[in-house]
Scaffold this motif. Structure first.
Motif, mmCIF file in Angstrom:
data_model
loop_
_atom_site.group_PDB
_atom_site.id
_atom_site.type_symbol
_atom_site.label_atom_id
_atom_site.label_comp_id
_atom_site.label_asym_id
_atom_site.label_seq_id
_atom_site.Cartn_x
_atom_site.Cartn_y
_atom_site.Cartn_z
ATOM 1 N N PHE A 293 4.805 78.346 -17.468
ATOM 2 C CA PHE A 293 3.989 77.571 -16.550
ATOM 3 C C PHE A 293 4.260 77.897 -15.084
ATOM 4 N N GLN A 294 4.627 79.153 -14.793
ATOM 5 C CA GLN A 294 4.677 79.533 -13.386
ATOM 6 C C GLN A 294 3.286 79.334 -12.789
ATOM 7 N N THR A 295 3.252 78.820 -11.571
ATOM 8 C CA THR A 295 1.968 78.381 -11.033
ATOM 9 C C THR A 295 1.971 78.394 -9.521
ATOM 10 N N ASN A 296 0.755 78.530 -8.974
ATOM 11 C CA ASN A 296 0.578 78.442 -7.535
ATOM 12 C C ASN A 296 -0.289 77.235 -7.171
ATOM 13 N N LEU A 297 -0.363 76.250 -8.049
ATOM 14 C CA LEU A 297 -1.102 75.033 -7.755
ATOM 15 C C LEU A 297 -0.358 74.207 -6.705
ATOM 16 N N ARG A 298 -1.119 73.421 -5.943
ATOM 17 C CA ARG A 298 -0.485 72.469 -5.042
ATOM 18 C C ARG A 298 0.351 71.489 -5.857
ATOM 19 N N TRP A 299 1.419 71.002 -5.262
ATOM 20 C CA TRP A 299 2.360 70.185 -6.023
ATOM 21 C C TRP A 299 1.719 68.917 -6.569
ATOM 22 N N GLY A 300 0.871 68.273 -5.771
ATOM 23 C CA GLY A 300 0.203 67.077 -6.267
ATOM 24 C C GLY A 300 -0.687 67.366 -7.460
ATOM 25 N N GLU A 301 -1.336 68.515 -7.433
ATOM 26 C CA GLU A 301 -2.175 68.937 -8.546
ATOM 27 C C GLU A 301 -1.343 69.240 -9.788
ATOM 28 N N GLN A 302 -0.185 69.831 -9.600
ATOM 29 C CA GLN A 302 0.693 70.081 -10.747
ATOM 30 C C GLN A 302 1.040 68.776 -11.450
ATOM 31 N N THR A 303 1.449 67.784 -10.668
ATOM 32 C CA THR A 303 1.803 66.488 -11.263
ATOM 33 C C THR A 303 0.609 65.905 -12.011
ATOM 34 N N ARG A 304 -0.560 65.916 -11.387
ATOM 35 C CA ARG A 304 -1.751 65.333 -12.001
ATOM 36 C C ARG A 304 -2.141 66.040 -13.292
ATOM 37 N N VAL A 305 -2.213 67.365 -13.256
ATOM 38 C CA VAL A 305 -2.723 68.119 -14.404
ATOM 39 C C VAL A 305 -1.677 68.207 -15.523
ATOM 40 N N PHE A 306 -0.432 68.438 -15.178
ATOM 41 C CA PHE A 306 0.575 68.623 -16.224
ATOM 42 C C PHE A 306 0.909 67.321 -16.941
ATOM 43 N N ARG A 307 0.626 66.188 -16.296
ATOM 44 C CA ARG A 307 0.818 64.911 -16.996
ATOM 45 C C ARG A 307 -0.293 64.620 -17.988
ATOM 46 N N LEU A 308 -1.297 65.485 -18.053
ATOM 47 C CA LEU A 308 -2.316 65.388 -19.098
ATOM 48 C C LEU A 308 -1.788 65.909 -20.426
ATOM 49 N N ILE A 309 -0.673 66.605 -20.410
ATOM 50 C CA ILE A 309 -0.091 67.163 -21.635
ATOM 51 C C ILE A 309 0.545 66.030 -22.437
ATOM 52 N N PRO A 310 0.192 65.859 -23.706
ATOM 53 C CA PRO A 310 0.799 64.800 -24.526
ATOM 54 C C PRO A 310 2.326 64.919 -24.546
ATOM 55 N N GLY A 311 2.975 63.821 -24.273
ATOM 56 C CA GLY A 311 4.434 63.800 -24.201
ATOM 57 C C GLY A 311 4.953 63.871 -22.778
ATOM 58 N N LEU A 312 4.099 64.325 -21.849
ATOM 59 C CA LEU A 312 4.504 64.440 -20.446
ATOM 60 C C LEU A 312 3.732 63.464 -19.554
ATOM 61 N N GLU A 313 3.182 62.396 -20.154
ATOM 62 C CA GLU A 313 2.370 61.443 -19.401
ATOM 63 C C GLU A 313 3.139 60.832 -18.238
ATOM 64 N N ASN A 314 4.426 60.645 -18.409
ATOM 65 C CA ASN A 314 5.276 60.050 -17.374
ATOM 66 C C ASN A 314 6.350 61.025 -16.896
ATOM 67 N N ALA A 315 6.035 62.306 -16.985
ATOM 68 C CA ALA A 315 7.025 63.337 -16.656
ATOM 69 C C ALA A 315 7.524 63.180 -15.225
ATOM 70 N N GLU A 316 8.829 63.312 -15.085
ATOM 71 C CA GLU A 316 9.473 63.304 -13.773
ATOM 72 C C GLU A 316 9.898 64.738 -13.468
ATOM 73 N N PHE A 317 9.306 65.318 -12.439
ATOM 74 C CA PHE A 317 9.548 66.716 -12.107
ATOM 75 C C PHE A 317 10.657 66.820 -11.059
ATOM 76 N N VAL A 318 11.685 67.602 -11.367
ATOM 77 C CA VAL A 318 12.758 67.811 -10.387
ATOM 78 C C VAL A 318 12.515 69.084 -9.585
#
Length: 456
Positions: A293-318
């Motif tokens: 999942f290397q990516t050049n998305l804006r950070w806010g977009e990463q949080t929004r889109v990657f939390r659509l993945i089942p199991g990562l709905e409340n993911a906390e990104f470090v």
């Protein structure tokens, strides 16, 4: 006047500025090399030391935040960078932000006026082969010096483009959805797997294709050819609906034992349509890397889109995914937690070059490398900090992570040793991490405080 040989610090960024100051405060002469203005980097605009090339913010001030805890640890250790940041702070809500022009100008004047610091405005094209050296050239190390560093470390131990996937706190992954398994049950079940059905996958794919990207700087666009070898996940998605399913989200051979044996034809309809895999990032299993999942998305977009993945709905990104021009060494292969090179104890390194991210982490590395260079010069044992402090945990991590998958790491609570008791409330948990860090830092036994002029 001392007759000791000067310590050479190469690079006048935040790490080099802090390292030079700590060496001089220990009573040892230091030569600080900064190639600007003789040679400018693609990102810098002035000749001042410690120029902030991106944001003017050092991150959250609160000590129950990772950056704020690191700020306070450095205050207690006498950091010149944090001292000046406090002096030149500007209103920024809960963040420590500075008037960047005044901040860097004042630091330049402070170091240039120190009787034991000689500031040389010249480019070093090679690492000095003798004497004590602290290397703090940062992510935009000049080509000649980078080539010399590559010769010293070996071809496989130096990276020139930072393509990193997001890292998630393990406790924030939903265990009712994610499951442990390795493909075809080969070896240990070392991966966490987030399964998707067809509707979930297609929704994720559409949102990923439409997500907003961060803009690359001109000099980074010139090196964008490296992306093909490590393609951003959003670019992979744009190449077709099923491209990711034949790449990092390939579901073949991944079975969730909780729902029976998926190799049984009777369970064919229970097989996932796509699977996002997470690989363990640290020895304790507190951090998990999103594979591919290397990516050049804006950070806010990463949080929004990657939390659509089942199991990562409340993911906390470090750490968010990044793709940018960077030069960093494979620190787990090359460095001790004292920031000394394993193959040469008189050569130390700090800053983004060693795989830490962020302004405050650079200053922290400069503090440790400078302090330890001074200790080596006077025949004392180099220091390591308690692993329960943010500084200690950060340098323990970069010197012990998996060399095969090493990527730069910012300060975060996920790298700290777990607390004796499990605390589900995040704010309360972080407060306990902070209290333990301060207590252990206070109890830490400095060797010869007076010689290094550390605060009591």
């Amino acid at each position: 006047m001392t007759t000791m040989q000067p310590i050479h610090v190469i690079g006048g960024g935040l790490a080099g500025t802090e390292a030079a100051w700590q060496i001089a405060q220990a009573g040892i002469p230091v030569i600080l090399y900064e190639m600007r203005p003789q040679r400018l980097s693609p990102a810098h605009h002035t000749e001042h030391l410690a120029e902030l090339v991106c944001s003017n913010s050092f991150g959250a001030q609160a000590t129950d935040r990772a950056s704020g805890l690191l700020h306070e640890e450095l205050r207690r250790l006498g950091s010149v960078v944090i001292t000046k940041a406090d002096e030149h702070a500007v209103p920024a809500g809960g963040a420590l932000a500075v008037d960047r022009a005044v901040f860097s100008h004042n630091l330049t004047e402070t170091l240039a006026s120190h009787p034991l610091i000689e500031l040389r405005r010249e480019e070093l094209r090679q690492i000095p082969r003798e004497g004590l050296v602290v290397l703090t050239t940062g992510p935009l190390t000049s080509p000649d010096l980078a080539e010399d560093l590559q010769r010293f470390t070996g071809m496989n131990y130096l990276s020139f483009f930072d393509a990193a996937s997001p890292i998630v706190v393990g406790e924030s992954i939903n265990p009712e959805i994610a499951f442990r398994a390795s493909r075809y049950d080969r070896g240990e079940a070392a991966y966490l797997n987030c399964p998707m059905n067809r509707d979930q996958y297609l929704h994720f794919w559409r949102e990923l294709c439409q997500a907003e990207q961060a803009e690359l700087k001109e000099f980074e666009r010139e090196t964008a050819k490296f992306f093909e070898a490590c393609l951003p996940i959003e670019e992979m998605a744009r190449r077709g609906e099923d491209t990711m399913r034949y790449g990092p989200l390939k579901p073949v051979g991944i079975f969730d034992a909780r729902h029976g044996d998926f190799r049984d034809p009777a369970n064919r309809d229970k097989r996932p349509y796509a699977v996002v895999q997470l690989r363990q990032e640290d020895k304790a299993g507190q951090l998990w890397n999103m594979v591919g999942f290397q990516t050049n998305l804006r950070w806010g977009e990463q949080t929004r889109v990657f939390r659509l993945i089942p199991g990562l709905e409340n993911a906390e990104f470090v750490r968010m995914g990044v793709m940018h021009r960077n030069t960093f060494i494979n620190a787990p292969e090359l460095l001790h937690p004292t920031l000394q090179f394993k193959s040469r104890s008189t050569l130390l390194a700090a800053g983004q070059l060693v795989g830490t991210e962020g302004y405050t982490a650079a200053a922290a590395g400069g503090w440790l490398a400078g302090t330890n260079a001074a200790r080596v010069a006077i025949g004392q044992t180099p220091l390591t900090l308690p692993p329960t402090t943010m500084m200690g945990a950060l340098f323990a991590f970069i010197s012990s992570a998996s060399p095969k998958h090493f990527q730069p790491m910012p300060p975060n609570f996920g790298i700290l040793p777990e607390l004796p008791q499990r605390i589900r409330n995040k704010q309360e948990r972080y407060g306990h991490y902070r209290d333990r860090a301060f207590a252990d830092l206070a109890a830490w036994s400095y060797c010869d405080r007076e010689t290094l002029q550390l605060p009591a």
